[in-house]
Scaffold this active site. Sequence first.
Site, PDB file in Angstrom:
ATOM      1  N   LYS A 115      45.166  55.685  50.680  1.00 31.43           N
ATOM      2  CA  LYS A 115      45.774  54.967  51.800  1.00 31.43           C
ATOM      3  C   LYS A 115      46.903  55.809  52.369  1.00 31.43           C
ATOM      4  O   LYS A 115      47.797  56.268  51.618  1.00 31.43           O
ATOM      5  CB  LYS A 115      46.303  53.622  51.292  1.00 31.43           C
ATOM      6  CG  LYS A 115      46.516  52.569  52.348  1.00 31.43           C
ATOM      7  CD  LYS A 115      46.821  51.241  51.661  1.00 31.43           C
ATOM      8  CE  LYS A 115      47.006  50.116  52.641  1.00 31.43           C
ATOM      9  NZ  LYS A 115      47.424  48.882  51.944  1.00 31.43           N
TER      10      LYS A 115
HETATM   11  O1  G3P Z   1      48.570  45.464  52.415  1.00 35.24           O
HETATM   12  C1  G3P Z   1      49.376  45.352  53.516  1.00 35.24           C
HETATM   13  C2  G3P Z   1      49.506  43.999  54.161  1.00 35.24           C
HETATM   14  O2  G3P Z   1      48.436  43.184  53.908  1.00 35.24           O
HETATM   15  C3  G3P Z   1      50.852  43.379  54.096  1.00 35.24           C
HETATM   16  O3  G3P Z   1      50.893  42.029  54.380  1.00 35.24           O
HETATM   17  O4  G3P Z   1      52.058  39.867  54.465  1.00 35.24           O
HETATM   18  O5  G3P Z   1      53.340  41.949  53.822  1.00 35.24           O
HETATM   19  O6  G3P Z   1      52.597  41.596  56.158  1.00 35.24           O
HETATM   20  P1  G3P Z   1      52.296  41.330  54.718  1.00 35.24           P
END
Ligand code: G3P
Length: 217
Positions: A84
């Site tokens: 990633k």
């Molecule tokens: O993996 C990255 C992503 O899904 C992050 O989600 O909820 O932290 O914006 P969030």
Amino acid sequence: MELYIDTANLDEIKEAAALGVLDGVTTNPSLIAKEKGVSYHARLKEICEVVKGPVSGEVISTEFNGMMKEASELVKIASNIVVKLPTTVDGLKACKALSDQGIKTNMTLVFQPLQALMVAKAGAFLVSPFIGRLDDVAEDGMDLIQRMRQIYDNYGFRTKILAASVRHSKHMVDCALAGADVATVPLSVIKATLNHPLTDSGLKKFVEDYKKAFPNG
Ligand code: G3P
């Protein structure tokens, strides 16, 4: 639509895998940091032992050489590791170099359609638009998914659109309707896919009626 879980918590991953419909896992440095007392690479290895589908492990470096070095270590963890990378100039170069070597990449922190166009040109395996974080700043995360789908379909790009930062069921439904290839979601959202009060009340009634009619079983 494929379903990945977005966590580095092993119990959550095992619980989701037990449902039988889990296709992969995404992690990021923040998610692994939440898991106290684990080493970064060791946790990725443990995840790869539970889930055989793609498992995204993110680099920490922000410049090309560092990303390439980290990628070479990450791919040694297991054959299903996907590297990633941030969607920056250096990240794009690393994406191209790794794709040319046959290494799968997941391009993360995508917030606008041209980032998605560029990473597809560089051969990314996955691209991660963050829909919840766009909604957080009064933009429209789902509009980004729709635009990306249109661009990829216009040119036949094979990079998979992996909707990330999915916060609730409505996001997940809209991702499926918009043609996202994958949604990566927390365990709470996976569990919510099976919720409906009419399912619960309907089941309760079936069981009650059966017991009344057949008291001896
Ligand atoms: O993996 C990255 C992503 O899904 C992050 O989600 O909820 O932290 O914006 P969030």
